[in-house]
Scaffold this motif. Structure first.
Motif, PDB file in Angstrom:
ATOM      1  N   ALA A   1       0.839  -1.200   0.000  1.00  0.00           N
ATOM      2  CA  ALA A   1       0.000   0.000   0.000  1.00  0.00           C
ATOM      3  C   ALA A   1       0.875   1.253   0.000  1.00  0.00           C
ATOM      4  O   ALA A   1       0.632   2.196  -0.760  1.00  0.00           O
ATOM      5  CB  ALA A   1      -0.929  -0.005   1.205  1.00  0.00           C
ATOM      6  N   ARG A   2       1.898   1.258   0.861  1.00  0.00           N
ATOM      7  CA  ARG A   2       2.821   2.401   0.916  1.00  0.00           C
ATOM      8  C   ARG A   2       3.619   2.516  -0.376  1.00  0.00           C
ATOM      9  O   ARG A   2       3.810   3.623  -0.906  1.00  0.00           O
ATOM     10  CB  ARG A   2       3.769   2.233   2.108  1.00  0.00           C
ATOM     11  N   ALA A   3       4.077   1.391  -0.918  1.00  0.00           N
ATOM     12  CA  ALA A   3       4.821   1.409  -2.177  1.00  0.00           C
ATOM     13  C   ALA A   3       3.958   1.956  -3.303  1.00  0.00           C
ATOM     14  O   ALA A   3       4.440   2.698  -4.166  1.00  0.00           O
ATOM     15  CB  ALA A   3       5.318   0.008  -2.517  1.00  0.00           C
ATOM     16  N   GLY A   4       2.675   1.597  -3.281  1.00  0.00           N
ATOM     17  CA  GLY A   4       1.763   2.121  -4.296  1.00  0.00           C
ATOM     18  C   GLY A   4       1.642   3.628  -4.230  1.00  0.00           C
ATOM     19  O   GLY A   4       1.572   4.311  -5.270  1.00  0.00           O
ATOM     20  N   GLU A   5       1.628   4.166  -3.009  1.00  0.00           N
ATOM     21  CA  GLU A   5       1.581   5.624  -2.850  1.00  0.00           C
ATOM     22  C   GLU A   5       2.832   6.281  -3.446  1.00  0.00           C
ATOM     23  O   GLU A   5       2.751   7.332  -4.094  1.00  0.00           O
ATOM     24  CB  GLU A   5       1.472   5.980  -1.363  1.00  0.00           C
ATOM     25  N   MET A   6       3.986   5.662  -3.225  1.00  0.00           N
ATOM     26  CA  MET A   6       5.232   6.234  -3.739  1.00  0.00           C
ATOM     27  C   MET A   6       5.314   6.122  -5.264  1.00  0.00           C
ATOM     28  O   MET A   6       5.831   7.021  -5.928  1.00  0.00           O
ATOM     29  CB  MET A   6       6.433   5.534  -3.098  1.00  0.00           C
ATOM     30  N   LEU A   7       4.793   5.034  -5.815  1.00  0.00           N
ATOM     31  CA  LEU A   7       4.775   4.910  -7.271  1.00  0.00           C
ATOM     32  C   LEU A   7       3.866   5.966  -7.896  1.00  0.00           C
ATOM     33  O   LEU A   7       4.143   6.486  -8.981  1.00  0.00           O
ATOM     34  CB  LEU A   7       4.322   3.504  -7.687  1.00  0.00           C
ATOM     35  N   GLU A   8       2.781   6.277  -7.189  1.00  0.00           N
ATOM     36  CA  GLU A   8       1.904   7.347  -7.670  1.00  0.00           C
ATOM     37  C   GLU A   8       2.624   8.690  -7.614  1.00  0.00           C
ATOM     38  O   GLU A   8       2.509   9.512  -8.540  1.00  0.00           O
ATOM     39  CB  GLU A   8       0.636   7.398  -6.819  1.00  0.00           C
ATOM     40  N   LEU A   9       3.428   8.899  -6.564  1.00  0.00           N
ATOM     41  CA  LEU A   9       4.179  10.151  -6.427  1.00  0.00           C
ATOM     42  C   LEU A   9       5.162  10.329  -7.577  1.00  0.00           C
ATOM     43  O   LEU A   9       5.325  11.437  -8.092  1.00  0.00           O
ATOM     44  CB  LEU A   9       4.931  10.161  -5.091  1.00  0.00           C
ATOM     45  N   VAL A  10       5.816   9.229  -7.992  1.00  0.00           N
ATOM     46  CA  VAL A  10       6.797   9.323  -9.078  1.00  0.00           C
ATOM     47  C   VAL A  10       6.173   9.009 -10.443  1.00  0.00           C
ATOM     48  O   VAL A  10       6.877   8.805 -11.430  1.00  0.00           O
ATOM     49  CB  VAL A  10       8.012   8.403  -8.823  1.00  0.00           C
ATOM     50  N   GLN A  11       4.839   8.928 -10.486  1.00  0.00           N
ATOM     51  CA  GLN A  11       4.072   8.771 -11.718  1.00  0.00           C
ATOM     52  C   GLN A  11       4.395   7.460 -12.445  1.00  0.00           C
ATOM     53  O   GLN A  11       4.584   7.423 -13.654  1.00  0.00           O
ATOM     54  CB  GLN A  11       4.319   9.963 -12.644  1.00  0.00           C
TER      55      GLN A  11
END
Length: 359
Positions: A117-127
């Motif tokens: 879940a946290r990794a998904g948030e970071m992937l969204e941050l870096v598009q």
């Protein structure tokens, strides 16, 4: 950044020796919380060594390093609240993008669901959300760099260390990633310490820059301060383009020096207290103006040697009468006057353009 900003990383008289070789010579500097801080210098100057000492991959021979006021010299790398993005990204080829981004969190004991879940948030941050199921080999160099960044950001480190992470990218992508990295740093509020040998990269991204050479700190300041007011010849020459003109100081009065160039042409500039004898003037090419006449009465006569087209500008090379060759940058626009090779011209220095260097 507040004037009373908290110090995130405090390096105090840090020395690093490898046998008889001293890689770092008593470095002291402070990096503010929520700052984009850059260690800049040529290969072998010690910038990566200092970064590795902060990360815990290298021991401190002498001195100390503090993180938010706590000495961290004795802490192993995995116990320090810092993460590192390496030049080669170090992604796991058999894992998906999401698995790579969540790997560090799982190693810290987070549940697989929480880590993803946290990794998904970071992937969204870096598009990169749409590439979560791909393997690193299916990504471009820029996308791989973003995965490495997402993985490093996922555990919410207090400090993120970046060791020349853009050097393998082509020029256009590198420039795009410079802007992206700065945006991510502001978005997350994490302190970034960035290592590069690229002066333009440092000027573009940094809140402050530490210029290093041969294991020593040469100058520390904001990009404009370092560019406009270099403290020595190395910094003036290393940061951007400049003309280094040998001069003789003929008179110093009221903080101003009269400097003679070549055949006796006089340039006035601000003078440090110890100014005397021979010295060097640093003048940026874009801080000079060419004219056909000497309306000011203080312009320096010269002859045009060559014009070089460099896109937005024309680099005009001149031979000062009785003096050195210098370069002047002229905007490549319809309003600019371009003098042809062989033309006799006068060089006018903008106010404050000439910086007197005593070393």
């Amino acid at each position: 950044m507040s004037q009373v900003a908290e110090i995130a990383v405090d390096v105090q008289n840090a020395v690093k020796r490898y046998g008889d070789f001293t890689a770092l010579k008593s470095i002291s500097l402070g990096v503010y919380h929520n700052e984009f801080f850059t260690l800049l210098g040529p290969s072998g100057c010690g910038k990566t060594t200092l970064l590795r000492m902060i990360a815990g991959f290298e021991d401190v021979t002498e001195g100390a390093i503090f993180l938010f006021g706590t000495e961290i010299d004795a802490l192993p790398p995995n116990k320090r609240p810092v993460n590192t993005v390496f030049q080669n990204y170090a992604l796991f080829p058999h894992m998906t993008v999401l698995e790579n981004a969540s790997f560090g969190l799982e190693m810290l004991g987070k549940s697989r669901a929480e880590a993803k879940a946290r990794a998904g948030e970071m992937l969204e941050l870096v598009q990169l959300s749409q590439f979560a199921s791909r393997k690193p080999a299916q990504l471009s160099g820029g996308q791989q760099q973003r995965v490495a960044l997402a993985r490093a950001l996922a555990p919410s480190p207090k400090v993120l260390l970046l060791d020349e992470p853009l050097s393998a990218l082509d020029l256009k992508l590198r420039k795009a990633m410079q802007i992206e990295l700065k945006h991510i740093q502001r978005e997350t509020g994490i302190t970034f310490i960035f290592v590069t040998h690229d002066q333009e990269e440092a000027l573009t991204m940094s809140d402050r820059i530490a210029v290093m050479s041969a294991g020593e700190l040469q100058q520390l300041g904001a990009p404009r301060e370092i560019y406009e007011h270099p403290q020595n010849r190395f910094v003036a020459d290393f940061i951007g383009e400049t003309n280094l003109i040998e001069v003789t100081i003929s008179e110093v009065a009221d903080g101003r020096a009269k400097c003679r160039i070549g055949g006796g042409h006089v340039i006035e500039c601000d003078a440090p207290g110890q100014a005397s004898g021979s010295a060097c003037l640093s003048v940026r090419p874009e801080r000079m103006v060419l004219s056909a006449g000497n309306a000011s009465g203080i312009a320096v006569p010269a002859r045009v040697v060559e014009n070089i087209f460099v896109g937005t500008d024309i680099a005009t090379w001149l031979k000062v009468d009785g003096g050195p060759e210098i370069s002047v940058r002229i905007s490549n626009s319809a309003r600019s006057t371009i003098f042809e090779p062989g033309a006799n011209v006068f060089v006018n220095f903008e106010a404050g353009a000439a910086r007197l260097l005593m070393d």
